[in-house]
Enzyme design. Structure first.
Site, short mmCIF file in Angstrom:
data_model
loop_
_atom_site.label_atom_id
_atom_site.label_comp_id
_atom_site.label_asym_id
_atom_site.label_seq_id
_atom_site.Cartn_x
_atom_site.Cartn_y
_atom_site.Cartn_z
CE1 TYR A 27 -3.43 2.81 0.57
CE2 TYR A 27 -2.07 3.40 2.47
CZ TYR A 27 -3.08 3.70 1.57
OH TYR A 27 -3.75 4.91 1.67
CB SER A 109 -4.21 12.28 5.84
OG SER A 109 -5.20 11.77 5.00
CE1 TYR A 132 -8.07 13.29 -0.96
CE2 TYR A 132 -8.23 12.29 1.21
CZ TYR A 132 -7.58 12.44 0.01
OH TYR A 132 -6.44 11.73 -0.23
CB THR A 158 -5.85 16.32 -1.79
OG1 THR A 158 -4.89 16.43 -0.74
CG2 THR A 158 -5.33 15.35 -2.84
NE ARG A 167 -3.43 4.72 -5.10
CZ ARG A 167 -3.85 5.46 -4.08
NH1 ARG A 167 -3.91 4.92 -2.88
NH2 ARG A 167 -4.18 6.72 -4.26
CE LYS A 254 -0.12 16.06 -1.08
NZ LYS A 254 -0.73 14.87 -1.68
CG HIS A 278 -2.02 11.42 -4.42
ND1 HIS A 278 -3.00 12.31 -4.07
CD2 HIS A 278 -2.03 10.46 -3.45
CE1 HIS A 278 -3.59 11.89 -2.95
NE2 HIS A 278 -3.00 10.78 -2.56
CG ASP A 309 4.23 15.91 -3.19
OD1 ASP A 309 4.02 15.32 -4.27
OD2 ASP A 309 3.30 16.16 -2.39
CB ILE A 312 12.08 14.13 -2.64
CG1 ILE A 312 11.83 15.18 -3.71
CG2 ILE A 312 13.21 14.56 -1.70
CD1 ILE A 312 11.26 16.45 -3.22
N GLY A 332 7.13 12.06 1.11
CA GLY A 332 6.10 11.06 1.37
C GLY A 332 6.77 9.78 1.84
NE ARG A 333 5.44 5.28 -2.60
CZ ARG A 333 4.82 6.09 -3.46
NH1 ARG A 333 5.32 7.30 -3.71
NH2 ARG A 333 3.70 5.70 -4.04
#
Ligand SMILES: Cc1cc2nc3c(=O)[nH]c(=O)nc-3n(C[C@H](O)[C@H](O)[C@H](O)COP(=O)(O)O)c2cc1C
Length: 381
Positions: A27, A109, A132, A158, A167, A254, A278, A309, A312, A332-333
């Site tokens: 995920y 979030s 949202y 967003t 996904r 965003k 995203h 973003d 990175i 993010g990750r």
């Protein structure tokens, strides 16, 4: 492998993979469709080389930036991401504490697992609320009011998730909230018992930003149906203009990618835009934010804070984005794998390494402040 063996993004990713069940790792790790945009986000930084200056006296340096009225001690912040307590039982608490330690901003979030109020009370560092847009206008107003009352510094809407991305990794594992795992997905949980023990022995999993409004318990509504049933696909610029007015503070969109949209954001009174796809999780084939950055900065950079973003992984990626004209970048990750791998200690280590890489990179580039970075420092291949 232990936390102290993690020296870069890839090490944290590997450790996260060892520690969390496969469906959860996928995920975080996955993107939409063929994951072309996901891969390109990082690859795009390699099209561009840094051209350093030397002998500039770099004994002391300042990497602070100001975006949307918020002073950040580092030019990166933790971008809002969903479901953090699934990745590590401390979730947002760990990320917020690590961001505060480094004097930078963090996002909460709408699908966050710790309440925005609790985090606001715990830390002074700038806090973003990622929003949202719901079909129910009263619900939107109530949520904005709640964020205002809590003392949120920046409202971030967003706009790239008008429908969910495809996904396929999640389809294969059956990842959803509430869990509806496939047999293979369940087996993955079975072979990572520590995660399950932590999940069961800590506070119940909740979505406190939505609890009052949406019943996610007992399988009544999954996150997938939250997107399709509660969010408003007819959202348009007039709706957002109204929200900006209502918020009457720092307001950021965003997921802006086109020059036309960037100009509209300025027109309706936004104070920031985040160029973002995203993390490659929505429209596969979408351009990398870094590739689109110069065009947007040239069009609106003097009227609105342009942030980006996506992809990175290194301090030099941050330096390239800032040299092109971004005011700051979101991670993010780069903090999610460390969170999944080792909670707050992991995020702190990752942010510390990122800061050290930027500091080293600035010195090697001959810069003592972010304002000294410019396109003169870059050449595209
Ligand atoms: C697991 C995960 C969950 C995310 N959840 C959200 C979210 O709830 N809202 C949002 O606006 N962006 C969300 N994002 C996107 C991030 O805020 C950010 O734009 C993206 O991760 C940047 O790309 P990077 O991961 O390559 O750094 C999420 C990203 C990931 C990886």
């Amino acid at each position: 492998m232990r936390l102290r063996d993690c020296h870069n993004f890839h090490d944290f990713r590997r450790l996260a993979r060892h520690r969390v069940p496969g469906p959860i790792f996928d995920y975080i790790d996955g993107g939409a469709d063929d994951e072309v945009t996901l891969r390109r986000n990082t690859a795009s930084f390699e099209r561009c080389d840094l051209v350093p200056n030397v002998l500039r006296g770099v004994a002391t340096l300042d990497m602070s930036v100001t975006i949307m009225g918020q002073k950040l001690a580092t030019p990166f912040y933790c971008s809002p991401t969903a479901l953090q307590r699934l990745f590590h039982h401390d979730g947002e608490r760990a990320v917020a504490a690590a961001a505060a330690k480094y004097g930078t901003m963090f996002g909460v979030s709408s699908l966050g697992t710790v309440s925005l109020e609790e985090l606001r009370k715990a830390h002074d560092t700038p806090q973003v609320y990622q929003f949202y847009y719901h079909r129910d206008r009263n619900l939107n107003r109530a949520m904005m009011q709640r964020a205002k009352q809590a003392g949120i510094d920046v409202m971030m809407l967003t706009v790239d998730s008008i429908t969910g991305g495809n996904r396929e990794r999640d389809l294969r594992t059956g990842f959803s909230i509430p869990f509806k795992l496939t047999v293979a997905g369940m087996l993955e949980f079975g072979i990572k018992p520590m995660w399950g023990i932590n999940y069961l022995t800590h506070e119940r999993f909740r979505l406190p930003q939505l609890d009052d409004h949406v019943d996610m318990s007992g399988g009544a509504l999954s996150i997938g149906s939250y997107f399709t049933e509660m969010l408003d696909p007819s959202m348009n610029w007039d709706d957002v203009a109204e929200m900006v007015q209502l918020w009457s503070g720092q307001f950021c969109l965003k997921g802006i990618m086109s020059v036309a949209d960037a100009k509209r954001a300025v027109q309706i009174g936004c104070t920031g835009i985040v160029l973002s796809n995203h993390g490659g999780r929505q429209l596969d084939g979408s351009r990398a934010a870094f590739d689109q950055l110069a065009e947007i900065v040239d069009a609106v950079g003097d009227r609105i804070d342009v942030i980006m973003d996506g992809g990175i992984q290194r301090g030099t990626h941050v330096l390239k984005a800032l040299s092109l004209g971004a005011k700051a970048v979101g991670l993010g990750r780069a903090y999610l794998y460390p969170l999944a791998a080792a909670g707050q200690a992991g995020v702190e280590r990752a942010l510390g390494l990122m800061k050290a890489e930027i500091e080293r990179g600035m010195k090697l580039m001959g810069c003592t402040s972010i304002s000294q970075l410019s396109r003169d420092n870059l050449r595209f291949r």
